[in-house]
Write an enzyme that holds these catalytic residues in place. Structure first.
Site: not given
Length: 179
Positions: A35, A61-62, A65-66, A122
């Site tokens: 991704h 970018h994630d 967050e993840d 995204d």
């Protein structure tokens, strides 16, 4: 900081290590790292982005967050500019899901141009993925609702990248979703 290619690979390697245990929600359980790499690829191939900060932020970018990554870790490894963009596109996971989704719509118009590019790419990646296959456990209605919500976020990002916005517009039109 080294050559731009080296800096990009550094970010890709960091993201790959952080996301190594994660899978996408598609039926194949695609490795998650596909991704962020796909988002960075959309930026270079379809929007002509060459800004290394944007591309590194797309790859990362994630991560906050993840995964267990922190913003200070991003800044330490990739500098303040990259951290700022990653911070702008990161949802606060302590908030309920509907609140996070509402805030994405609300914050989109106020994002920096760099963060807007990452957000557009995204959304484009995720919507194409949803068109390709429905995630496990998602109803057709849930997919349609995601498109409708994404259109509201994208509406606040307009004027950022004509090629990405045109590609998104086409996906929304195919779904009968208006911007």
């Amino acid at each position: 900081m080294g050559s731009e290619a080296a800096r990009l690979l550094e970010a890709a390697d960091f993201a790959a290590r952080k996301h190594k245990e994660q899978r996408r929600k598609d039926p194949e359980g695609t490795p998650y790292i596909n991704h962020p790499i796909g988002v960075a690829r959309i930026l270079t191939h379809e929007a002509g982005v060459t800004d290394i900060v944007v591309l590194q932020a797309a790859l990362l970018h994630d991560t906050v967050e993840d995964t267990d990554t922190t913003f200070s870790e991003i800044e330490e490894c990739f500098g303040e500019e990259v951290r700022r963009v990653v911070e702008e596109v990161t949802d606060d996971k302590t908030l309920p899901k509907m609140e996070r989704k509402r805030l994405q719509i609300e914050h989109a118009p106020n994002c920096s141009p760099r963060a807007k590019l990452v957000k557009l790419a995204d959304k484009l990646y995720n919507l194409r993925d949803l068109n390709r296959c429905t995630p496990a456990g998602w109803s057709a209605q849930r997919v349609q609702e995601y498109f409708q919500w994404a259109a509201r976020v994208v509406g606040g990002l307009r004027g950022t990248s004509p090629p990405l916005e045109a590609a998104l517009q086409q996906l929304f039109e195919e779904r009968g979703v208006s911007l």
